[in-house]
Design a protein around this motif. Sequence first.
Motif, PDB file in Angstrom:
ATOM      1  N   HIS A 249     -29.511 -56.079  32.257  1.00  0.00           N
ATOM      2  CA  HIS A 249     -29.844 -57.432  32.845  1.00  0.00           C
ATOM      3  C   HIS A 249     -29.713 -58.613  31.813  1.00  0.00           C
ATOM      4  O   HIS A 249     -30.243 -58.549  31.025  1.00  0.00           O
ATOM      5  CB  HIS A 249     -31.113 -57.188  33.837  1.00  0.00           C
ATOM      6  CG  HIS A 249     -31.596 -58.281  34.354  1.00  0.00           C
ATOM      7  ND1 HIS A 249     -30.817 -58.787  35.446  1.00  0.00           N
ATOM      8  CD2 HIS A 249     -32.439 -59.240  34.178  1.00  0.00           C
ATOM      9  CE1 HIS A 249     -31.426 -60.191  36.090  1.00  0.00           C
ATOM     10  NE2 HIS A 249     -32.304 -60.196  35.372  1.00  0.00           N
ATOM     11  N   ARG A 250     -29.099 -59.595  32.095  1.00  0.00           N
ATOM     12  CA  ARG A 250     -28.880 -60.817  31.302  1.00  0.00           C
ATOM     13  C   ARG A 250     -28.343 -60.645  29.654  1.00  0.00           C
ATOM     14  O   ARG A 250     -28.667 -61.283  28.870  1.00  0.00           O
ATOM     15  CB  ARG A 250     -30.322 -61.470  31.314  1.00  0.00           C
ATOM     16  CG  ARG A 250     -30.638 -61.937  32.613  1.00  0.00           C
ATOM     17  CD  ARG A 250     -30.021 -62.870  33.295  1.00  0.00           C
ATOM     18  NE  ARG A 250     -30.048 -64.434  32.822  1.00  0.00           N
ATOM     19  CZ  ARG A 250     -28.923 -65.184  32.998  1.00  0.00           C
ATOM     20  NH1 ARG A 250     -27.728 -64.779  33.343  1.00  0.00           N
ATOM     21  NH2 ARG A 250     -29.212 -66.325  32.333  1.00  0.00           N
ATOM     22  N   HIS A 273     -23.095 -68.911  27.980  1.00  0.00           N
ATOM     23  CA  HIS A 273     -24.218 -69.309  27.230  1.00  0.00           C
ATOM     24  C   HIS A 273     -24.098 -70.071  25.990  1.00  0.00           C
ATOM     25  O   HIS A 273     -24.940 -70.951  25.666  1.00  0.00           O
ATOM     26  CB  HIS A 273     -24.894 -67.660  26.591  1.00  0.00           C
ATOM     27  CG  HIS A 273     -26.100 -67.776  26.021  1.00  0.00           C
ATOM     28  ND1 HIS A 273     -27.427 -68.077  26.651  1.00  0.00           N
ATOM     29  CD2 HIS A 273     -26.600 -67.691  24.782  1.00  0.00           C
ATOM     30  CE1 HIS A 273     -28.321 -67.969  26.004  1.00  0.00           C
ATOM     31  NE2 HIS A 273     -27.939 -67.701  24.753  1.00  0.00           N
ATOM     32  N   ARG A 281     -23.537 -64.720  29.076  1.00  0.00           N
ATOM     33  CA  ARG A 281     -24.444 -63.770  29.553  1.00  0.00           C
ATOM     34  C   ARG A 281     -24.212 -63.276  31.018  1.00  0.00           C
ATOM     35  O   ARG A 281     -23.738 -64.123  31.850  1.00  0.00           O
ATOM     36  CB  ARG A 281     -25.796 -64.851  29.527  1.00  0.00           C
ATOM     37  CG  ARG A 281     -26.960 -64.152  29.327  1.00  0.00           C
ATOM     38  CD  ARG A 281     -28.085 -65.049  28.960  1.00  0.00           C
ATOM     39  NE  ARG A 281     -29.423 -63.941  28.732  1.00  0.00           N
ATOM     40  CZ  ARG A 281     -30.642 -64.384  28.662  1.00  0.00           C
ATOM     41  NH1 ARG A 281     -31.000 -65.662  28.768  1.00  0.00           N
ATOM     42  NH2 ARG A 281     -31.361 -63.577  28.631  1.00  0.00           N
ATOM     43  N   ALA A 283     -24.795 -62.314  34.507  1.00  0.00           N
ATOM     44  CA  ALA A 283     -25.348 -63.242  35.566  1.00  0.00           C
ATOM     45  C   ALA A 283     -25.681 -62.350  36.681  1.00  0.00           C
ATOM     46  O   ALA A 283     -26.707 -62.602  37.325  1.00  0.00           O
ATOM     47  CB  ALA A 283     -24.263 -64.109  36.326  1.00  0.00           C
TER      48      ALA A 283
END
Length: 284
Positions: A249-250, A273, A281, A283
């Motif tokens: 995640h991220r 980013h 990054r 999303a």
Amino acid sequence: MNRIATPSPVPSPLSNTEIELRLLMEAIYLKYSYDFRNYTLASQKRRVLHALAQLGLPSISALQEKVLRDPGLFGRLLQYLTIPVSEMFRDPAYFLALRQHVVPILHTYPSVKVWVAGCSTGEEVFSLAILLREEGLLSRTQIYATDINPDSLEKARQGIFPIESIRGYTANYQRAGGRSSFSDYYTAAYEAARFDPSLCADVIFADHSLATDSVFAETQLVSCRNVLIYFNRELQDRALGLFHESLCHRGFLGLGAKESIDFSSYSERFDAHAKPERIYRKAT
Ligand SMILES: C[S@@+](CC[C@H](N)C(=O)[O-])C[C@H]1O[C@@H](n2cnc3c(N)ncnc32)[C@H](O)[C@@H]1O
């Protein structure tokens, strides 16, 4: 009796060279399981015509005939098809942006996994290892460095680079925000610079194809630079799909200076980013 008209042959929209290239890539796939079928026609053509000249063969069909019967010749052709060209701290602004905008976030993880996809002869891996050591992250980072070219992977494992490249690499390192003296990281001997083996002691170098293999780990950063540029849209989407699946995640994705996700099916699934440096990054 009615005569059935013989259809007149419809000319193929493909040139003979394109047909021969397609047949060669199909033959390589069927015989050796290396899948170059979705590389751009321009890059296939450039690489194969260069190989023909170097190998002294008259045509792509002649190359296909020989490659099918001679695995040694396929090994040589692989060196032309894979473009094993790299440099340390290539595009220094990318490494500076990693240092400034990605490392502070990586510091928030208890441990970090980085995937260098298409690592070639290892210059990008050693650059990242130096950067991570200077930022106090290397000791808790696992790097996976993958490529399809076994000769390149072997060179990467050795971490020995030509001495004449060092002047350029030193300039790149400084522009990438290097905090030390670049000469601290290698020992010069004769024609070569041997990089500190402890930098890559925990790196896993492995054979992995973005065209045929699947995801093998959850990562916080994927760096895949100057690889997608050789792929057509379909294969770029496949590779981006693997990166998206691999990233936590991220998580972060870094691409080469001429590469972007803008026209891919994944454009909405990554945020920019550090856009000028091609760092994205995840999303969603
Ligand atoms: C031009 S080099 C880039 C090296 C390094 N990433 C850099 O930016 O300096 C491209 C690399 O991609 C690798 N490659 C090509 N097709 C690949 C595939 N399907 N899967 C993984 N790597 C691939 C090649 O073997 C080659 O080492």
